[in-house]
Design an enzyme around this catalytic site. Structure first.
Site, mmCIF file in Angstrom:
data_model
loop_
_atom_site.group_PDB
_atom_site.id
_atom_site.type_symbol
_atom_site.label_atom_id
_atom_site.label_comp_id
_atom_site.label_asym_id
_atom_site.label_seq_id
_atom_site.Cartn_x
_atom_site.Cartn_y
_atom_site.Cartn_z
ATOM 1 N N GLU A 92 -58.982 55.525 118.318
ATOM 2 C CA GLU A 92 -59.922 55.903 119.375
ATOM 3 C C GLU A 92 -59.076 56.164 120.599
ATOM 4 O OE1 GLU A 92 -61.614 56.096 122.548
ATOM 5 O OE2 GLU A 92 -62.174 53.970 122.417
ATOM 6 N N CYS A 122 -62.434 55.569 128.663
ATOM 7 C CA CYS A 122 -62.152 56.759 127.855
ATOM 8 C C CYS A 122 -63.313 57.736 127.898
ATOM 9 C CB CYS A 122 -61.835 56.359 126.415
ATOM 10 S SG CYS A 122 -63.139 55.392 125.612
#
Length: 486
Positions: A252, A286
């Site tokens: 990720e 993110c």
């Protein structure tokens, strides 16, 4: 909570590693800083390669019994870990603010969200599927655990993003070794230590260290899978290191999430939503909105409302009750974010708000900054600052803004904002991102798949898709008439 109360909780505490069910300290230690004060609040062990080998050996031994433990018992234990975290929530809230810098409301979002994740992932399962079952033959498809998992956790959400790995790994029957970020190791070390009585020794370990430790984990021959959250550049190194032993990987990684604002919005209503889409966790996220495309017809109005709202937001020490945004978490990231300020100034871009960092601040503080319509090829638009400096950009043509939004190596998330529901869904479906939020943002669920497109990652977290990432697929075929001639 006052700064003094926070300090009393953390400074004198011990944070050992947990290896094979035992607390382990080392003579070599590393400092942990409070980013709001730049003060050392603790020291943590720096693991040697021998420490890691011991942890892996213990996890490998424990895998034999843990993988054979019934699914129901594994689920029950994972839920109990969530209960234990909830029982110690106040300790973790203070600890998280001290080492990460986030204010109390954001810390609550993470700690209590982690409790919910443990409990909900504990309800998930991947039952066997019978594909063929006739008088002569049976075919079954099933999921089997992988073995030892190495979980490499980032510094922006150190508890939650550890839980996203720990919970599915354990439910699926794996053992797991957690490596927290060297910038925020305290919560993860404490959590693993706190739940050892719930688990057989070696099932869940935690090791702390420097960059060498990460390389040892990703290349270790007895680790079957790496679950990593972090930057795209580091993710590529993880992938290369894991390739020699063909480890399973879930990555990720970074993002440069676009937000597209239609011309029919109410600027005063949408501005707070866009602000938090971009600046939640001080933009150290993110999935933060990192490029805001505002329709030309409402550009000035939305920009001015964003400035007005941003001026009302309190930036400060997360331990202070009125703080809404904390500091940049570490010096390395603080200096990186500063480069974008310097570049915008050197290029002569217009700051709608902010633009100057105070080098004499008590902590690694960066002012909320809005940059007024910089060029599309500017560093600020093309890259991921991972800090509170945000470009506002104009658009008029739908096809053009979609092309601009998709013109990036990343594809983690995106948002679209507007009153015309048909239009925002039409646009959203054309965006190249793993999660597209329409008139909302940062809505996650243990039962909702999360993952990135393009260079924002490989694999998935959460939902049954995420659980399956911690398993091998296995097909079993049975000839019920073994003496028959085929």
């Amino acid at each position: 909570m006052t700064v003094e109360a926070q300090s009393r909780i953390t400074v004198d505490a011990e944070f050992p590693m947990t290896i094979g069910g035992k607390s382990v300290t080392t003579s070599d230690t590393a400092p942990v800083y409070n980013p709001a004060t730049k003060e050392i609040i603790a020291r943590v062990p720096v693991a040697s390669r021998s420490d890691l080998d011991t942890a892996v050996a213990a996890a490998k031994d424990a895998f034999e019994t843990w993988s054979a433990t019934s699914l129901e018992e594994r689920q029950s234990i994972v839920a109990a870990i969530g209960d234990r975290l909830e029982a110690h929530a106040e300790e973790f809230l203070a600890l998280l603010t001290a080492e990460q810098g986030k204010p109390r409301p954001m810390a609550e979002w993470e700690v209590y969200g982690s409790v919910a994740w443990f409990r909900e992932i504990a309800t998930q399962s991947l039952p066997e599927e019978i594909l063929v079952d006739d008088p002569d033959r049976r075919v079954i498809s099933r999921h089997t655990p992988l073995g030892v998992v190495g979980a490499i956790v980032p510094w922006n959400f150190p508890i939650l993003l550890a839980v996203w790995k720990i919970a599915p790994a354990l439910v699926a029957g794996n053992t797991i070794i957690v490596k927290p970020s060297p910038f925020t190791p305290l919560c993860d070390l404490k959590l693993v230590e706190l739940v050892q009585d719930l688990l057989p020794p070696g099932v869940l370990s935690a090791v702390s260290g420097d960059d060498d430790l990460g390389k040892w984990i990703t290349s270790h021959p007895d680790i079957a899978k790496i679950a990593f959250t972090g930057s795209t550049d580091t993710g590529k190194h993880v992938m290369r290191s894991a390739a020699d032993t063909l480890k399973r990987i879930t990555l990720e990684l970074g993002g440069n999430d676009p937000a597209i604002v239609l011309g029919d919005v109410d600027p005063a209503k949408v501005a707070p939503q866009i602000f938090w889409a971009a600046f939640q966790n001080n933009a150290q996220f993110c999935n933060a909105a990192k490029r805001i495309y505002i329709h030309d017809s409402v550009y000035e109005s939305v920009r001015d409302e964003l400035v007005k709202y941003a001026q009302s937001v309190v930036v400060g020490n997360g331990a202070d009750s009125d703080t809404q945004l904390g500091p940049i978490q570490n010096l390395q990231q603080y200096e990186k974010v500063g480069e974008y300020f310097d570049d915008c100034t050197a290029q002569g871009y217009t700051f709608a708000l902010g633009g100057r960092i105070d080098p004499d601040a008590d902590g690694w503080f960066v002012p909320v900054t809005l940059v007024d319509n910089p060029p599309e090829d500017s560093r600020l638009v093309a890259e991921e600052p991972f800090g509170p400096i945000l470009p506002l950009l104009r658009w008029t043509d739908e096809d053009d803004v979609i092309a601009r939004a998709n013109d990036t190596i990343w594809g983690l998330g995106a948002t679209v904002w507007g009153e015309d529901l048909e239009a925002i869904e039409r646009i959203g479906r054309r965006l190249e991102a793993g999660t597209v939020w329409l008139n909302e943002v940062h809505q996650y669920s243990p039962h909702q798949v999360f993952g990135g497109h393009k260079q924002s990652g490989i694999g998935a977290e959460n939902s049954l898709h995420g659980l399956a990432e911690y398993t091998n697929h296995q097909t079993i075929t049975l000839n019920k008439v073994p003496n028959a001639v085929s």
